[in-house]
Design an enzyme around this catalytic site. Sequence first.
Site, mmCIF file in Angstrom:
data_model
loop_
_atom_site.group_PDB
_atom_site.id
_atom_site.type_symbol
_atom_site.label_atom_id
_atom_site.label_comp_id
_atom_site.label_asym_id
_atom_site.label_seq_id
_atom_site.Cartn_x
_atom_site.Cartn_y
_atom_site.Cartn_z
ATOM 1 C CE LYS A 35 -6.229 2.621 -10.843
ATOM 2 N NZ LYS A 35 -7.044 2.889 -9.661
ATOM 3 N NE ARG A 64 -17.307 0.796 -2.991
ATOM 4 C CZ ARG A 64 -16.680 1.037 -4.135
ATOM 5 N NH1 ARG A 64 -16.945 2.128 -4.803
ATOM 6 N NH2 ARG A 64 -15.799 0.186 -4.607
HETATM 7 O O1 PNS Z 1 -8.915 4.039 -4.573
HETATM 8 P P1 PNS Z 1 -8.238 2.754 -4.915
HETATM 9 O O2 PNS Z 1 -7.802 2.782 -6.363
HETATM 10 O O3 PNS Z 1 -9.078 1.565 -4.573
HETATM 11 O O4 PNS Z 1 -6.905 2.661 -4.020
HETATM 12 C C1 PNS Z 1 -6.018 1.562 -4.133
HETATM 13 C C2 PNS Z 1 -4.711 1.879 -3.387
HETATM 14 C C3 PNS Z 1 -4.094 3.142 -3.924
HETATM 15 C C4 PNS Z 1 -4.989 2.073 -1.921
HETATM 16 C C5 PNS Z 1 -3.753 0.664 -3.580
HETATM 17 O O5 PNS Z 1 -3.595 0.427 -4.934
HETATM 18 C C6 PNS Z 1 -2.398 0.889 -2.916
HETATM 19 O O6 PNS Z 1 -2.254 0.763 -1.743
HETATM 20 N N1 PNS Z 1 -1.387 1.249 -3.727
HETATM 21 C C7 PNS Z 1 -0.047 1.515 -3.247
HETATM 22 C C8 PNS Z 1 0.940 0.467 -3.735
HETATM 23 C C9 PNS Z 1 0.990 -0.725 -2.815
HETATM 24 O O7 PNS Z 1 1.336 -0.631 -1.650
HETATM 25 N N2 PNS Z 1 0.609 -1.895 -3.374
HETATM 26 C C10 PNS Z 1 0.559 -3.136 -2.650
HETATM 27 C C11 PNS Z 1 -0.794 -3.330 -2.017
HETATM 28 S S1 PNS Z 1 -0.946 -4.882 -1.319
#
Ligand code: PNS
Length: 173
Positions: free
Chosen positions: A43, A93
Site C-alpha cells: 500500500k 461502522r
Molecule cells: O485500516 P485498515 O486498512 O482497515 O486495516 C487493515 C489491517 C491493517 C488491520 C489488516 O490489513 C491487517 O491486519 N494487516 C496485517 C497483515 C495480516 O495479518 N493479514 C492477514 C489478515 S487475516
Amino acid sequence: MKQIVAIYPGSFDPVTNGHLDLIQRGSKLFDELIVAIARNPEKDAALFTLDERKEMLLAMTADCDNVTIDSFEGLLVSYCVHKNANVVLRGIRAVSDYEFELQMALMNRKIDPRVETIFMLPAEKYSYLSSRIVREIAHLGGPLSGFVPDMVEQKLREKVQAKATKKGPEWPN
Ligand code: PNS
C-alpha cells in the site's frame, strides 16, 4: 486478575474522529490499548508516511494513559503474540464492514486461536466516516471539520497543497 492488552490495528491514513472515538471506548474497556499502524509495503500509495501517521496519533492520544502508539509489519497475530496481547479491537461502522471483518477475524483466529477479536461500534455520527473518504474530500477542497481533528485537517491541507504545487496547474493551456 488477568490483564487485557488489546491491539487496535489499522492504516490510520490519516486518523479520523471515528478512530479516536473507538480508541476512547477501547481505552475504557482494556487495561492497555496499543494502536498499531500497519506498515504495508504493497500500500505504498499511502498519503501520509508512517512517521506522520504516528505523530498525529501520538498528539491525539496524549491524554490517554493506557494507550500507546506503535507500528508493525507482517502478520497481525504474530505481532499480537510479540506484544503479549490477547485481543484485537476492530470497529464496525455498518453492515458493509462486517463481511471483510468477519473474514479477517476468523482467519486470524484460525492462525492463532489465542487471539480474540472484539468489535466495537463508533458513535453513529461517525458511521459513514473513513480515512479514504476524508482523503478524497481533502483532495477536492471540501470541508473536513468534524471529521478529523484540527491538526489532521491542517496536515491534510498541507499535503494537498504540496501535491498541487509539485504537479503544476491542472489545466495548462
Ligand atoms: O485500516 P485498515 O486498512 O482497515 O486495516 C487493515 C489491517 C491493517 C488491520 C489488516 O490489513 C491487517 O491486519 N494487516 C496485517 C497483515 C495480516 O495479518 N493479514 C492477514 C489478515 S487475516
